[in-house]
Write a protein that holds these residues in place. Structure first.
Motif, PDB file in Angstrom:
ATOM      1  N   GLY A 186       0.914  -1.108   0.026  1.00  0.00           N
ATOM      2  CA  GLY A 186       0.049  -0.012  -0.005  1.00  0.00           C
ATOM      3  C   GLY A 186       0.829   1.077  -0.103  1.00  0.00           C
ATOM      4  N   ASN A 187       0.668   2.157  -1.030  1.00  0.00           N
ATOM      5  CA  ASN A 187       1.462   3.102  -1.182  1.00  0.00           C
ATOM      6  C   ASN A 187       0.501   4.383  -0.795  1.00  0.00           C
ATOM      7  N   TRP A 188       1.071   4.992   0.601  1.00  0.00           N
ATOM      8  CA  TRP A 188      -0.096   6.124   1.296  1.00  0.00           C
ATOM      9  C   TRP A 188       0.314   7.377   0.445  1.00  0.00           C
ATOM     10  N   LYS A 189       1.314   7.432  -0.433  1.00  0.00           N
ATOM     11  CA  LYS A 189       1.895   8.882  -1.056  1.00  0.00           C
ATOM     12  C   LYS A 189       1.772   9.922   0.041  1.00  0.00           C
ATOM     13  N   MET A 190       1.408  11.221  -0.372  1.00  0.00           N
ATOM     14  CA  MET A 190       1.534  12.079   0.776  1.00  0.00           C
ATOM     15  C   MET A 190       0.097  12.383   1.737  1.00  0.00           C
ATOM     16  N   GLY A 217      10.883   5.147  -8.596  1.00  0.00           N
ATOM     17  CA  GLY A 217      10.501   5.531  -9.748  1.00  0.00           C
ATOM     18  C   GLY A 217       9.243   5.499  -9.988  1.00  0.00           C
ATOM     19  N   HIS A 218       8.231   5.750  -8.863  1.00  0.00           N
ATOM     20  CA  HIS A 218       6.761   5.813  -9.024  1.00  0.00           C
ATOM     21  C   HIS A 218       6.522   6.795  -9.982  1.00  0.00           C
ATOM     22  N   SER A 219       5.527   6.611 -10.898  1.00  0.00           N
ATOM     23  CA  SER A 219       5.260   7.688 -12.126  1.00  0.00           C
ATOM     24  C   SER A 219       5.180   8.921 -11.461  1.00  0.00           C
ATOM     25  N   GLU A 220       4.484   9.149 -10.244  1.00  0.00           N
ATOM     26  CA  GLU A 220       4.501  10.731  -9.726  1.00  0.00           C
ATOM     27  C   GLU A 220       5.969  11.307  -9.587  1.00  0.00           C
ATOM     28  N   ARG A 221       6.872  10.602  -9.069  1.00  0.00           N
ATOM     29  CA  ARG A 221       8.147  10.899  -8.835  1.00  0.00           C
ATOM     30  C   ARG A 221       8.811  11.229 -10.215  1.00  0.00           C
ATOM     31  N   TYR A 230       4.381  -2.791 -12.337  1.00  0.00           N
ATOM     32  CA  TYR A 230       3.785  -2.221 -13.690  1.00  0.00           C
ATOM     33  C   TYR A 230       2.539  -1.229 -13.213  1.00  0.00           C
ATOM     34  N   GLU A 231       2.660  -0.193 -13.556  1.00  0.00           N
ATOM     35  CA  GLU A 231       1.447   0.833 -13.222  1.00  0.00           C
ATOM     36  C   GLU A 231       1.409   1.699 -14.366  1.00  0.00           C
ATOM     37  N   PRO A 232       0.342   1.372 -15.444  1.00  0.00           N
ATOM     38  CA  PRO A 232      -0.016   2.363 -16.259  1.00  0.00           C
ATOM     39  C   PRO A 232      -0.241   3.474 -15.933  1.00  0.00           C
ATOM     40  N   TRP A 278      -1.958   6.087 -16.802  1.00  0.00           N
ATOM     41  CA  TRP A 278      -3.548   6.626 -16.855  1.00  0.00           C
ATOM     42  C   TRP A 278      -4.361   5.739 -16.010  1.00  0.00           C
ATOM     43  N   ALA A 279      -3.866   4.634 -15.492  1.00  0.00           N
ATOM     44  CA  ALA A 279      -4.644   3.920 -14.536  1.00  0.00           C
ATOM     45  C   ALA A 279      -4.437   4.342 -12.974  1.00  0.00           C
ATOM     46  N   ILE A 280      -3.355   5.156 -12.866  1.00  0.00           N
ATOM     47  CA  ILE A 280      -3.221   5.508 -11.419  1.00  0.00           C
ATOM     48  C   ILE A 280      -4.199   6.767 -10.751  1.00  0.00           C
ATOM     49  N   GLY A 281      -5.132   6.307  -9.911  1.00  0.00           N
ATOM     50  CA  GLY A 281      -5.894   7.263  -8.998  1.00  0.00           C
ATOM     51  C   GLY A 281      -7.153   7.656 -10.160  1.00  0.00           C
ATOM     52  N   THR A 282      -7.241   6.862 -11.370  1.00  0.00           N
ATOM     53  CA  THR A 282      -8.303   7.279 -12.146  1.00  0.00           C
ATOM     54  C   THR A 282      -9.694   6.419 -11.990  1.00  0.00           C
ATOM     55  N   TYR A 325       0.945  -5.587 -10.230  1.00  0.00           N
ATOM     56  CA  TYR A 325       0.147  -4.581 -11.039  1.00  0.00           C
ATOM     57  C   TYR A 325      -0.450  -3.470 -10.115  1.00  0.00           C
ATOM     58  N   GLY A 326      -0.156  -2.060 -10.594  1.00  0.00           N
ATOM     59  CA  GLY A 326      -0.710  -1.066  -9.899  1.00  0.00           C
ATOM     60  C   GLY A 326      -1.775  -0.199 -10.770  1.00  0.00           C
ATOM     61  N   GLY A 327      -2.621   0.432 -10.150  1.00  0.00           N
ATOM     62  CA  GLY A 327      -3.337   1.221 -10.798  1.00  0.00           C
ATOM     63  C   GLY A 327      -4.867   0.998 -10.902  1.00  0.00           C
ATOM     64  N   SER A 328      -5.583   1.733  -9.630  1.00  0.00           N
ATOM     65  CA  SER A 328      -6.888   1.507  -9.211  1.00  0.00           C
ATOM     66  C   SER A 328      -7.287   0.134  -9.063  1.00  0.00           C
ATOM     67  N   VAL A 329      -6.570  -0.355  -8.396  1.00  0.00           N
ATOM     68  CA  VAL A 329      -6.890  -1.868  -7.715  1.00  0.00           C
ATOM     69  C   VAL A 329      -7.566  -1.503  -6.547  1.00  0.00           C
ATOM     70  N   ALA A 382      -0.031  -6.667  -5.869  1.00  0.00           N
ATOM     71  CA  ALA A 382      -0.477  -5.324  -6.299  1.00  0.00           C
ATOM     72  C   ALA A 382       0.219  -4.308  -5.606  1.00  0.00           C
ATOM     73  N   LEU A 383       0.336  -3.255  -6.254  1.00  0.00           N
ATOM     74  CA  LEU A 383       0.533  -2.002  -5.614  1.00  0.00           C
ATOM     75  C   LEU A 383      -0.416  -1.021  -5.743  1.00  0.00           C
ATOM     76  N   VAL A 384      -0.898  -0.815  -4.352  1.00  0.00           N
ATOM     77  CA  VAL A 384      -2.181  -0.110  -4.270  1.00  0.00           C
ATOM     78  C   VAL A 384      -2.220   1.124  -3.553  1.00  0.00           C
ATOM     79  N   GLY A 385      -2.744   2.299  -4.249  1.00  0.00           N
ATOM     80  CA  GLY A 385      -2.697   3.681  -3.762  1.00  0.00           C
ATOM     81  C   GLY A 385      -3.970   3.832  -3.015  1.00  0.00           C
ATOM     82  N   GLY A 386      -4.920   4.659  -3.656  1.00  0.00           N
ATOM     83  CA  GLY A 386      -6.258   4.959  -2.784  1.00  0.00           C
ATOM     84  C   GLY A 386      -6.781   4.073  -1.690  1.00  0.00           C
ATOM     85  N   ALA A 387      -6.826   2.847  -2.300  1.00  0.00           N
ATOM     86  CA  ALA A 387      -7.641   1.774  -1.467  1.00  0.00           C
ATOM     87  C   ALA A 387      -6.697   1.200  -0.326  1.00  0.00           C
TER      88      ALA A 387
HETATM   89  C1  PEP Z   1      -0.081   4.242  -6.994  1.00  0.00           C
HETATM   90  O1  PEP Z   1       0.032   5.311  -6.953  1.00  0.00           O
HETATM   91  O2  PEP Z   1       0.873   3.307  -6.985  1.00  0.00           O
HETATM   92  C2  PEP Z   1      -1.378   3.554  -7.311  1.00  0.00           C
HETATM   93  C3  PEP Z   1      -1.333   2.379  -7.763  1.00  0.00           C
HETATM   94  O3  PEP Z   1      -2.485   4.432  -7.054  1.00  0.00           O
HETATM   95  P1  PEP Z   1      -3.987   4.007  -7.225  1.00  0.00           P
HETATM   96  O4  PEP Z   1      -4.404   2.687  -6.705  1.00  0.00           O
HETATM   97  O5  PEP Z   1      -4.921   5.074  -6.246  1.00  0.00           O
HETATM   98  O6  PEP Z   1      -4.337   4.000  -8.502  1.00  0.00           O
END
Ligand code: PEP
Length: 252
Positions: free
Chosen positions: A12-16, A98-102, A168-170, A172-176, A211-215, A232-237
Motif C-alpha cells: 500500500g502506497n500512502w503517498k502524501m 521511480g513511481h510515476s508521480e516521482r 507495472y503501473e500504467p 493513466w490507471a493511477i488514481g483514475t 500490477y498497480g493502478g486503481s486496484v 498489487a501496488l495499491v494507492g487510494g484503496a
Molecule cells: C499508485 O499510486 O501506486 C497507485 C496504484 O494508486 P491507485 O491505486 O490510487 O491508482
C-alpha cells in the motif's frame, strides 16, 4: 484465485497521506490480519515522517513497512531527501523507486531510478521499481516498447529476485478508476517477465511483478488471477484498512 509464481506482495502506497490520526488504520489492519493465514506478503509505505510511529503500531504483526522514495547516496548534502540506510534504520524492508508521480513531478529519469534501486540494495532493502506507459503511449501502440526501455534503464543487472520487485503501473490507471483489460495486463506482465530474463538472467523468473493502478476490492480477484501478476501496488484503496483488507483477501 491468484496466479502461480513467487510469493505475492500486496503493498500500500500512502503517498502524501498520513497523520497521527491515521495510525488507527494500520492498527486495525494488523488486528484484522492477526489470525489470518496469508499467502502473500503485506506491506504499507507511509510518508517518511511517520515511519517510526507506523513501525511501532505494526510491532508483532505480519505487516511489513516500506519507504516511498530514497536518495541513491547513503548520506550527504541532499536537503529534504532520505537515504535507503535511513529507511532501513526506521524499520523499512523495502522502498519504492521511480513511481510515476516521482518521474513526473520530480523529473526522475530511468538512470536515477536505477541509482535509487542500487541504493536500496546497498542498504539491504528490496527495491520496488515502478514502470508504466502514459495514455498517449498506450494509444499509439508503444506500451511494450516503453516498458522495455524503462526496465532496461531502471533495473540493475545484478538485481536478485529476493531484493527486487517490479510494479507495472500504467500512468493513466493511477488514481483514475480506469484499468487495462485483463488480456492487456497479462500481455504486459508476460513481456516484463521475458525482459527480466534478459536483464537479470535466472533471477528474473522469481522476481515479483505487481500490477498497480486503481486496484480495489471489486477488481482485485480478476487482476490478481492473471498469469505473471504476483500481487498489487495499491494507492487510494490502501488508506482504509477495510478496503485494503478487501484486496489482501485475494491471498487468503
Ligand atoms: C499508485 O499510486 O501506486 C497507485 C496504484 O494508486 P491507485 O491505486 O490510487 O491508482
Amino acid at each position: 484465485m491468484a496466479s502461480e509464481g513467487p510469493r505475492p506482495l500486496v503493498a500500500g502506497n500512502w503517498k502524501m497521506n498520513g497523520s497521527v490520526a491515521m495510525l488507527k488504520e494500520p492498527r486495525l489492519l494488523a488486528a484484522m490480519l492477526k489470525d489470518v493465514k496469508l499467502k502473500a506478503d503485506v506491506m504499507v509505505c507511509p510518508p517518511a515522517v511517520i515511519l517510526r510511529r507506523v513501525k511501532s503500531v505494526l510491532k508483532g504483526s505480519k505487516i511489513k513497512m516500506g519507504g516511498q522514495d530514497c536518495h541513491w547516496n547513503p548520506a550527504g548534502a541532499h536537503t529534504g531527501d532520505v537515504s535507503a540506510e535511513m529507511l532501513k534504520e526506521s524499520g523499512c524492508t523495502a522502498v519504492i523507486a521511480g513511481h510515476s508521480e516521482r518521474r513526473t513531478n520530480h523529473a526522475e529519469t530511468d538512470e536515477m531510478v536505477m541509482k535509487k534501486a542500487r541504493g536500496a540494495h546497498r542498504a539491504g532493502l528490496t527495491a520496488i521499481i515502478c514502470i508504466g506507459e502514459t495514455l498517449e503511449e498506450r494509444k499509439s501502440g508503444k506500451t511494450l516498447e516503453v516498458v522495455s526501455r524503462q526496465l532496461k534503464g531502471s533495473v540493475p543487472e545484478e538485481s536478485t529476485a529476493a531484493k527486487t520487485v517490479i510494479a507495472y503501473e500504467p500512468v493513466w490507471a493511477i488514481g483514475t478508476g480506469l484499468t487495462p483489460t485483463t488480456p492487456e495486463v497479462a500481455e504486459v506482465h508476460a513481456h516484463i517477465r521475458a525482459e527480466l530474463a534478459g536483464i537479470m538472467g535466472a533471477e528474473g523468473k522469481g522476481t515479483r511483478i505487481l500490477y498497480g493502478g486503481s486496484v480495489k476490492p471489486s477488481n482485485a480477484v480478476e487482476l490478481m488471477s492473471q498469469p505473471n501478476v504476483n500481487g498489487a501496488l495499491v494507492g487510494g484503496a490502501s488508506l482504509k484498512a477495510a478496503d485494503f483488507l478487501g484486496i489482501i483477501k485475494v491471498y487468503t
